[in-house]
Scaffold this active site. Sequence first.
Site, short mmCIF file in Angstrom:
data_model
loop_
_atom_site.label_atom_id
_atom_site.label_comp_id
_atom_site.label_asym_id
_atom_site.label_seq_id
_atom_site.Cartn_x
_atom_site.Cartn_y
_atom_site.Cartn_z
CB ILE A 1 -0.96 0.00 1.22
CG1 ILE A 1 -1.75 -1.31 1.25
CG2 ILE A 1 -1.89 1.22 1.16
CD1 ILE A 1 -2.48 -1.68 -0.04
NE ARG B 1 -3.28 -0.34 -15.10
CZ ARG B 1 -4.13 -1.35 -15.22
NH1 ARG B 1 -4.93 -1.42 -16.27
NH2 ARG B 1 -4.16 -2.31 -14.31
NE ARG C 1 34.43 11.86 -17.57
CZ ARG C 1 35.43 11.61 -16.74
NH1 ARG C 1 35.87 12.56 -15.93
NH2 ARG C 1 36.00 10.42 -16.72
CD GLU D 1 -1.77 3.43 -10.31
OE1 GLU D 1 -2.56 3.57 -11.25
OE2 GLU D 1 -1.52 4.32 -9.48
N1 COS Z 1 -13.52 -1.32 -16.16
C1 COS Z 1 -14.68 -1.76 -15.65
N2 COS Z 1 -14.99 -3.06 -15.53
C2 COS Z 1 -14.07 -3.95 -15.95
C3 COS Z 1 -12.84 -3.55 -16.49
C4 COS Z 1 -12.58 -2.17 -16.61
N3 COS Z 1 -11.43 -1.74 -17.09
N4 COS Z 1 -12.15 -4.67 -16.83
C5 COS Z 1 -12.91 -5.71 -16.49
N5 COS Z 1 -14.08 -5.28 -15.95
C6 COS Z 1 -15.19 -6.08 -15.48
C7 COS Z 1 -15.55 -7.16 -16.46
O1 COS Z 1 -16.48 -6.69 -17.42
C8 COS Z 1 -16.14 -8.22 -15.58
O2 COS Z 1 -17.48 -7.92 -15.26
P1 COS Z 1 -18.68 -8.87 -15.76
O3 COS Z 1 -18.41 -10.18 -15.10
O4 COS Z 1 -19.91 -8.18 -15.24
O5 COS Z 1 -18.57 -8.91 -17.24
C9 COS Z 1 -15.36 -8.10 -14.29
O6 COS Z 1 -14.79 -6.78 -14.28
C10 COS Z 1 -14.24 -9.10 -14.19
O7 COS Z 1 -13.45 -8.94 -15.35
P2 COS Z 1 -12.45 -10.06 -15.85
O8 COS Z 1 -13.16 -11.38 -15.92
O9 COS Z 1 -11.80 -9.55 -17.07
O10 COS Z 1 -11.45 -10.11 -14.63
P3 COS Z 1 -10.12 -10.91 -14.42
O11 COS Z 1 -10.20 -11.55 -13.10
O12 COS Z 1 -9.83 -11.75 -15.63
O13 COS Z 1 -9.01 -9.75 -14.26
C11 COS Z 1 -7.43 -8.12 -14.97
C12 COS Z 1 -8.80 -8.80 -15.18
C13 COS Z 1 -6.25 -9.07 -15.09
C14 COS Z 1 -7.40 -7.08 -16.06
C15 COS Z 1 -7.41 -7.46 -13.58
O14 COS Z 1 -7.37 -8.43 -12.54
C16 COS Z 1 -6.24 -6.52 -13.40
O15 COS Z 1 -6.26 -5.40 -13.92
N6 COS Z 1 -5.20 -6.96 -12.66
C17 COS Z 1 -4.10 -6.10 -12.34
C18 COS Z 1 -4.40 -5.44 -11.04
C19 COS Z 1 -3.51 -4.30 -10.82
O16 COS Z 1 -3.32 -3.45 -11.65
N7 COS Z 1 -2.97 -4.26 -9.60
C20 COS Z 1 -2.18 -3.17 -9.18
C21 COS Z 1 -2.88 -2.48 -8.07
S1 COS Z 1 -2.40 -0.84 -7.83
S2 COS Z 1 -0.59 -0.96 -7.17
#
Ligand code: COS
Length: 393
Positions: free
Chosen positions: A162, A248, A273, A373
């Site tokens: 965090i 992002r 330099r 992120e």
């Molecule tokens: N905005 C809004 N909704 C979104 C979205 C977006 N950008 N991307 C996906 N969703 C929705 C999908 O539509 C889905 O909803 P429905 O089931 O109603 O269709 C739901 O969220 C789940 O989506 P998905 O099945 O694609 O999820 P996954 O578990 O496959 O994960 C990723 C998707 C890998 C893209 C996500 O887990 C991710 O971004 N991981 C990285 C996390 C990250 O950046 N961590 C850093 C934290 S800050 S240091």
Amino acid sequence: MAFDPTFDLFQLPEEYLELRAAIRDLSEQYIAPHAADVDEQERFPEEALKALIDSDFNAIHVPEEYGGQGGDSLAAVIVIEEVARVCGSSSLIPAVNKLGTTGLILAGSDELKKEVLTDIAAGKMASYALTERGAGSDAAAMKTRAVRDGDEWVLNGSKCFITNGGKSTWYTVMAVTDPEKGASGISAFMVRDDDPGFSVGGFEKKMGIKGSPTAEIYFEDCRIPAHRIIGEEGSGFKTALQTLDHTRPTIGAQALGLAQGAYEAAVKYVQERQQFGKDIAQFQNTQFMLADMRMKIDAARLMVYTAAANAERGEAEGGARLGLMAAGAKAYASDVAMQVTTDAVQLFGGYGFTRDFPVERMMRDAKITQIYEGTNQICRMVMGRQLLQEIKP
Ligand code: COS
């Protein structure tokens, strides 16, 4: 068609140029002098926080009705870029304040916005808590639970990595409210640092951005009022991912600032330099390296600014491009930051490897921008999913 010299497609409007001049001035005067010490001592940049609060740059994105500047996404990335140009750790103050409140701004109730955003505008900080020990890139695999109990939610679990943990007053926390529903069973909440059952610990020892604490946060029967849920129950995962679509570009901006700072230091150094009887700037090898650095920075800036401007158009106009462009800008700019800072160290030779010059700190600070992120691999995955939707056979 004759060329119109007032044509300014790629010239920022005057108000953004003025903003850049103001934040650059502030950064050079109040933040840069402490950057090396902040890194060396691994201490929070209190001087930067004060300077940013005094000039209302700490949370430029907070809407005016809550006491903020009401700056748009482009204004936010310019502020973050300029602070990162002199101090990567300090640039996380405006960046993480935006990350920690974007879900609330997008989906929260007016009551909750008023409660939290007025605090942030007044100088308190906010963090974003999605990641857990067992749920990094696979964010939906989180285990932290929130259970409704009368007029309260009770949270149990922990979150890790965090940014600004322990310094923030408010935390946007994603937790499972219905384990049967997967991603649709996740909700988002605002937790305050003095809520009963909330605690901070486990500070990471890191390679870079050493002035920004990275902590673990814990919830042990942590009770918060029911109104602190952001939006509908079960909408938290979407809010979390939408947040990242909006923020992002800010990590792209941090990366861009680090690259710009290292590039400027290198351009100055090679003209001072001397080797083989002349400035090393006279060697074609040096100029080619600098030219490559400059091309990458210019391209990254266009991507980051375009993604930020696109975020302002919102879902309706920006549509799927929002996530695509944000992920692309973040991944590209952070790869550029790593390449440019590494090349800057190379141009400084042995001196670049010492702490006598800022480029080694910038190189260490740049690395995390490829990771947080959304790792650049996740960013490419997000792009891949969306770009296939754009063009069909
Ligand atoms: N905005 C809004 N909704 C979104 C979205 C977006 N950008 N991307 C996906 N969703 C929705 C999908 O539509 C889905 O909803 P429905 O089931 O109603 O269709 C739901 O969220 C789940 O989506 P998905 O099945 O694609 O999820 P996954 O578990 O496959 O994960 C990723 C998707 C890998 C893209 C996500 O887990 C991710 O971004 N991981 C990285 C996390 C990250 O950046 N961590 C850093 C934290 S800050 S240091």
